[in-house]
Design an enzyme around this catalytic site. Sequence first.
Site, mmCIF file in Angstrom:
data_model
loop_
_atom_site.group_PDB
_atom_site.id
_atom_site.type_symbol
_atom_site.label_atom_id
_atom_site.label_comp_id
_atom_site.label_asym_id
_atom_site.label_seq_id
_atom_site.Cartn_x
_atom_site.Cartn_y
_atom_site.Cartn_z
ATOM 1 N N THR A 18 0.881 -1.164 0.204
ATOM 2 C CA THR A 18 -0.175 0.466 0.225
ATOM 3 C C THR A 18 0.949 1.320 0.118
ATOM 4 O OG1 THR A 18 -1.450 -1.057 1.128
ATOM 5 C CG2 THR A 18 -1.771 0.978 1.406
ATOM 6 N N GLY A 178 -7.099 -0.382 2.443
ATOM 7 C CA GLY A 178 -5.401 0.398 3.082
ATOM 8 C C GLY A 178 -5.045 0.929 3.964
ATOM 9 N N LYS A 196 2.782 2.882 18.353
ATOM 10 C CA LYS A 196 2.933 4.727 17.982
ATOM 11 C C LYS A 196 3.357 4.884 19.576
ATOM 12 C CE LYS A 196 0.587 4.151 13.974
ATOM 13 N NZ LYS A 196 -1.293 3.330 13.072
HETATM 14 P P1 NAP Z 1 1.453 -3.698 2.496
HETATM 15 O O1 NAP Z 1 0.610 -3.302 1.955
HETATM 16 O O2 NAP Z 1 0.776 -5.034 3.388
HETATM 17 O O3 NAP Z 1 2.835 -4.152 1.743
HETATM 18 C C1 NAP Z 1 4.536 -4.697 2.608
HETATM 19 C C2 NAP Z 1 5.376 -5.375 1.262
HETATM 20 O O4 NAP Z 1 6.016 -5.343 2.219
HETATM 21 C C3 NAP Z 1 4.265 -6.231 0.330
HETATM 22 O O5 NAP Z 1 5.354 -5.865 -1.284
HETATM 23 C C4 NAP Z 1 5.219 -7.605 0.526
HETATM 24 O O6 NAP Z 1 5.845 -8.069 -0.152
HETATM 25 C C5 NAP Z 1 6.815 -6.949 1.051
HETATM 26 N N1 NAP Z 1 7.737 -7.873 2.064
HETATM 27 C C6 NAP Z 1 7.180 -7.655 3.176
HETATM 28 N N2 NAP Z 1 7.929 -9.030 4.288
HETATM 29 C C7 NAP Z 1 8.678 -9.439 2.901
HETATM 30 C C8 NAP Z 1 10.236 -9.762 2.478
HETATM 31 N N3 NAP Z 1 10.534 -10.524 4.007
HETATM 32 N N4 NAP Z 1 11.026 -9.812 1.685
HETATM 33 C C9 NAP Z 1 10.290 -8.278 1.264
HETATM 34 N N5 NAP Z 1 9.476 -8.488 1.199
HETATM 35 C C10 NAP Z 1 9.005 -7.836 1.986
HETATM 36 O O7 NAP Z 1 1.829 -3.083 4.329
HETATM 37 P P2 NAP Z 1 1.593 -2.041 4.242
HETATM 38 O O8 NAP Z 1 0.412 -0.794 4.426
HETATM 39 O O9 NAP Z 1 2.346 -0.977 2.882
HETATM 40 O O10 NAP Z 1 2.040 -0.414 5.357
HETATM 41 C C11 NAP Z 1 3.837 -0.861 5.201
HETATM 42 C C12 NAP Z 1 4.582 -0.425 6.805
HETATM 43 O O11 NAP Z 1 4.015 0.953 7.034
HETATM 44 C C13 NAP Z 1 4.193 -0.923 7.671
HETATM 45 O O12 NAP Z 1 5.399 -0.970 8.963
HETATM 46 C C14 NAP Z 1 3.152 0.038 8.302
HETATM 47 O O13 NAP Z 1 3.063 -0.792 9.404
HETATM 48 C C15 NAP Z 1 3.074 0.236 7.457
HETATM 49 N N6 NAP Z 1 2.706 2.216 7.460
HETATM 50 C C16 NAP Z 1 1.605 1.705 7.290
HETATM 51 C C17 NAP Z 1 -0.004 2.406 6.678
HETATM 52 C C18 NAP Z 1 -1.225 2.259 5.514
HETATM 53 O O14 NAP Z 1 -1.988 3.255 5.919
HETATM 54 N N7 NAP Z 1 -1.138 1.293 5.022
HETATM 55 C C19 NAP Z 1 0.290 4.064 7.504
HETATM 56 C C20 NAP Z 1 1.017 4.241 8.463
HETATM 57 C C21 NAP Z 1 2.318 3.342 8.600
HETATM 58 P P3 NAP Z 1 4.025 -8.419 -1.343
HETATM 59 O O15 NAP Z 1 3.852 -7.554 -1.921
HETATM 60 O O16 NAP Z 1 5.104 -9.525 -2.672
HETATM 61 O O17 NAP Z 1 3.591 -9.435 -0.015
HETATM 62 N N1 HSE Z 2 -2.616 -0.090 10.414
HETATM 63 C C1 HSE Z 2 -2.737 1.508 10.511
HETATM 64 C C2 HSE Z 2 -4.101 2.789 11.267
HETATM 65 C C3 HSE Z 2 -1.532 2.478 9.448
HETATM 66 O O1 HSE Z 2 -4.864 1.494 11.059
HETATM 67 O O2 HSE Z 2 -3.905 3.155 11.648
HETATM 68 C C4 HSE Z 2 -1.169 3.959 10.150
HETATM 69 O O3 HSE Z 2 0.197 3.262 10.291
#
Ligand code: NAP
Ligand code: HSE
Length: 338
Positions: A18, A178, A196
């Site tokens: 995402t 997402g 957090k």
């Molecule tokens: P996500 O959609 O689950 O994406 C994770 C990505 O990392 C995927 O591309 C996955 O590969 C890859 N990955 C996971 N383990 C791996 C490994 N061992 N080796 C290589 N690639 C690996 O997660 P996201 O929502 O983007 O979130 C990413 C980070 O940002 C997390 O720490 C989350 O807490 C943080 N975050 C997210 C948000 C939000 O709103 N989504 C907001 C703030 C912070 P594949 O695509 O091949 O599965």
């Molecule tokens: N899963 C987290 C949330 C993403 O819902 O706030 C942002 O850190």
Amino acid sequence: MTRVHDGPVRVGLLGFGTVGSALADLLAARPDLELGPVAVRDLDKPRRLADPQRHLTTDPQAVIDGADVVVEVMGGVDVATDAMLAALAQDRPVVTANKAALAERWEAFLPALHAGRIHFEAAVMAGTPAVLPVAGPLRGSAPTELHAILNGTCTFVLQRLEEGVGYDAAVREAQDLGYAEADPTLDVGGIDAAHKLAILARLAVDPDLGWDRVRAATRGIDALTPAVVQEAMEDGGKVQLVGSLVHEDGAWAARVRPVYLPAGHPLEGRAGAALLYRGVGGEVLLTGPGAGGTETAAAVLGDVLAAAAGRPGPAPLAAPAPAPRAARLDDLGEIDPA
Ligand code: NAP
Ligand code: HSE
């Protein structure tokens, strides 16, 4: 910063989900930055990339070798921590949105944090600045108490429960948008908010307020019934998952739990993330987007620009903030889940 080539700053991504894919979209519009190698788990997944073969790898080390700035958006604790420490050991600045790794492995990152080589604005309130304010301008306003809405998934799910949507359906919607973690039980169980809050605690009130203490004082929204949420609404307020940092029994303490916010409370009705900082300089409310791909990627990009310009990331707190002299204003009590 060690440059791997001349020209635009090359940004390597650990993760292309995402946040990572939204960041790649933002990078495409910047002549001063370019997308470098990208690590994923599954090379066969369809990706929003013009030339996937040029970028994709399953090897985090290939990202570190081929990037000027390493962005970690893979999530999880162990693999992500090892990759970030490897990047730092190779003199790459690191930008991360990963609160789980920072909260649970803070000590491992301390030397790099002290050196200002990690940027992590998106890890706490996604698109809304909280890390730099508490580690910068607000350091002069000794804190008396902090209360924050830190998890967008919980806010969204509680809103949908108010509207009469079932719990499981609401969580699925948050996943589709997402907002949720790869494992959404981290969101509804309060763990993501606790991660957090642990980061905020270390930056704002006590450098030694560790993850275990925050984790032990955490309760999520998973035991709440729709009736409890709707009853609060009928009373004119809202149930929200709130993380608090308060001084009690001679020390700073952290707590994450669902509370009843009465109408008119500064945190009541906030759709995204919100931080209510009370300090000797007065009351500050920071609020805005708390989750979502583009919202988070925008904050990550801000950190990439800072790292590329050689600006340091936020510095850890040197010593606990003094015991507040003022009486606590908010004593948000836990609500009975039944
Ligand atoms: P996500 O959609 O689950 O994406 C994770 C990505 O990392 C995927 O591309 C996955 O590969 C890859 N990955 C996971 N383990 C791996 C490994 N061992 N080796 C290589 N690639 C690996 O997660 P996201 O929502 O983007 O979130 C990413 C980070 O940002 C997390 O720490 C989350 O807490 C943080 N975050 C997210 C948000 C939000 O709103 N989504 C907001 C703030 C912070 P594949 O695509 O091949 O599965
Ligand atoms: N899963 C987290 C949330 C993403 O819902 O706030 C942002 O850190």
